[in-house]
Design a protein around this motif. Structure first.
Motif, short mmCIF file in Angstrom:
data_model
loop_
_atom_site.label_atom_id
_atom_site.label_comp_id
_atom_site.label_asym_id
_atom_site.label_seq_id
_atom_site.Cartn_x
_atom_site.Cartn_y
_atom_site.Cartn_z
N ALA A 216 0.83 -1.21 0.00
CA ALA A 216 0.00 0.00 0.00
C ALA A 216 0.87 1.26 0.00
N TYR A 217 1.95 1.22 0.78
CA TYR A 217 2.86 2.37 0.84
C TYR A 217 3.52 2.62 -0.51
N PHE A 218 3.98 1.55 -1.15
CA PHE A 218 4.63 1.69 -2.47
C PHE A 218 3.63 2.15 -3.53
N VAL A 219 2.44 1.52 -3.53
CA VAL A 219 1.44 1.83 -4.54
C VAL A 219 0.93 3.27 -4.41
N GLY A 220 1.01 3.81 -3.20
CA GLY A 220 0.54 5.17 -2.97
C GLY A 220 1.57 6.24 -3.28
N ARG A 221 2.74 5.85 -3.77
CA ARG A 221 3.80 6.83 -4.11
C ARG A 221 4.15 6.69 -5.59
N SER A 222 4.07 7.79 -6.30
CA SER A 222 4.30 7.76 -7.74
C SER A 222 5.75 7.41 -8.08
N ASP A 223 6.71 7.82 -7.23
CA ASP A 223 8.10 7.51 -7.52
C ASP A 223 8.39 6.01 -7.41
N TYR A 224 7.81 5.36 -6.40
CA TYR A 224 8.02 3.93 -6.23
C TYR A 224 7.28 3.13 -7.31
N THR A 225 6.07 3.56 -7.64
CA THR A 225 5.33 2.81 -8.67
C THR A 225 6.03 2.91 -10.03
N GLU A 226 6.63 4.05 -10.29
CA GLU A 226 7.34 4.20 -11.56
C GLU A 226 8.57 3.29 -11.59
N TYR A 227 9.28 3.22 -10.47
CA TYR A 227 10.49 2.41 -10.41
C TYR A 227 10.16 0.91 -10.46
N LEU A 228 9.09 0.51 -9.75
CA LEU A 228 8.74 -0.91 -9.65
C LEU A 228 7.79 -1.37 -10.75
N GLY A 229 7.29 -0.44 -11.55
CA GLY A 229 6.36 -0.80 -12.61
C GLY A 229 4.98 -1.15 -12.09
N LEU A 230 4.58 -0.57 -10.97
CA LEU A 230 3.28 -0.85 -10.37
C LEU A 230 2.26 0.19 -10.84
N HIS A 231 1.00 -0.10 -10.57
CA HIS A 231 -0.06 0.84 -10.89
C HIS A 231 -0.24 1.80 -9.71
N TYR A 232 -0.22 3.07 -9.99
CA TYR A 232 -0.28 4.11 -8.96
C TYR A 232 -1.72 4.32 -8.51
#
Length: 360
Positions: A216-232
């Motif tokens: 949830a923490y990663f998905v809620g941050r645009s910088d982490y989602t961009e790096y990990l390829g997740l949906h923001y």
């Protein structure tokens, strides 16, 4: 609530700390933990006085469980009290995802409380009928799923995201809400089935919740989602504060639930915590990952489904007893042995769930 103290901050003082999710996450964890330690023993004493004979023990259950007669139930009240208090104190109350998850948690907690009360007051294991429990559970899940779908970004609305294949989205259209309802209700009842031995359910719940909290923490941050390829999914990062309260409250409860248990969480706790896991997964678009990190709960539920279906068809049993933890009891495994081995399995599954964030 304490986030509002940032209104008094000039950007370089103590009040500025409340802007940071990490600081508030730590605060929620320790608040819930202290809450559990402070109110655990008084609550157990109160439950013992009010319940008399404690939770009824199934006559067809393992023989070793009869020594647990008289142990009070409804200990989930301690977890929920710690969880709700710490979340309201430390989370941003203007975040809709926090309220959706709280709504599901308390809604399923109320269903479980009614079931526990019926069992204790009537001194039998019947409780509230299964149809009523499922009906109310699906109603709560429907409201929460509809709100989550409405809050999701337009490009993710009614979409099913897949782990590993991160560029792929499956458009469920009008089927998304029924699917999300099944996820939430299924998670609630799977945890409920797992809660059959002292300390068995609470640690896997904390492991799964911790994994989902990090997600949830990663998905809620645009910088982490961009790096990990997740949906923001904006706003979901705040759910890690809720998860910290759950883990802190869970540890406070485990202090008294460790074998031999002084109190059982009952349906009050197991339905609420399972529902919370499902709601977090739906909010963060990680429903499939929940099946991985909560794999132990999936196996427990499947063992019951397989046992019932096979017995109705053939009159024979696949397992010595279901859910599957009772099968191992019947095979001679000691209760602490089953509990700790299941904890280890849950930890491995949690690590696998985290690994899916990086794999692509």
């Amino acid at each position: 609530m304490l986030y509002w103290l940032t209104n008094f901050s000039d950007g370089g003082d103590f009040f500025n700390l409340f802007r940071y999710i990490t600081f508030r996450t730590g605060g929620a964890f320790f608040t819930a933990l202290i809450f559990g330690f402070l109110f655990g023993r008084p609550l157990i004493n109160l439950l013992r006085r009010k319940q008399g004979k404690g939770q009824p023990i199934r006559e067809d259950g393992p023989e070793g469980h009869f020594v647990k007669a008289g142990t009070p139930t409804m200990g989930g009240v301690l977890i929920l009290g710690a969880l709700v208090f710490s979340t309201l104190l430390w989370a941003r109350l203007d975040n809709p995802y926090v309220w959706v998850v709280l709504f599901v948690t308390m809604g399923f907690g109320a269903i479980g409380f009614a079931d526990d009360y019926a069992k204790v007051s009537k001194n039998n294991t019947a409780g509230v009928s299964g149809r009523v429990r499922l009906g109310l559970g699906f109603l709560i899940a429907a409201l929460a799923s509809g709100l989550a779908a409405w809050m999701h970004p337009a490009e993710l609305t009614n979409q099913l995201a897949l782990p590993v294949f991160k560029d792929m989205l499956i458009n469920l259209s009008f089927l998304f809400i029924p699917f999300a309802m099944i996820v939430i209700v299924g998670a609630a009842n799977a945890v409920n089935l797992t809660d059959g031995l002292d300390g068995l359910a609470i640690m896997p719940v904390m492991i799964a919740a911790g994994t989902l909290g990090i997600i949830a923490y990663f998905v809620g941050r645009s910088d982490y989602t961009e790096y990990l390829g997740l949906h923001y999914v904006p706003g979901t990062g705040e759910l890690i504060v809720f998860v910290a309260g759950l883990i802190g409250g869970g540890l406070g409860f485990l202090w008294y639930n460790a074998p031999p248990a002084a109190v059982f969480m009952g349906d009050t706790g197991s339905l609420a915590l399972g529902g919370a896991l499902g709601a977090i997964a739906v909010s963060t678009k990680h429903e499939i990952v929940l099946a991985i990190v909560g794999g132990l709960f999936v196996v427990e539920a499947l063992s019951v489904i397989i046992q019932v279906a096979y017995f109705k068809r053939t009159g024979k049993r696949v397992f010595l007893m279901a859910p599957i933890h009772h099968h191992f009891e019947k095979r001679g495994w000691a209760e602490p042995q089953i509990v700790i081995r299941f904890w280890i399995i849950s930890l491995i599954l949690g690590l696998i769930g985290l690994a899916t964030l990086k794999i692509r």
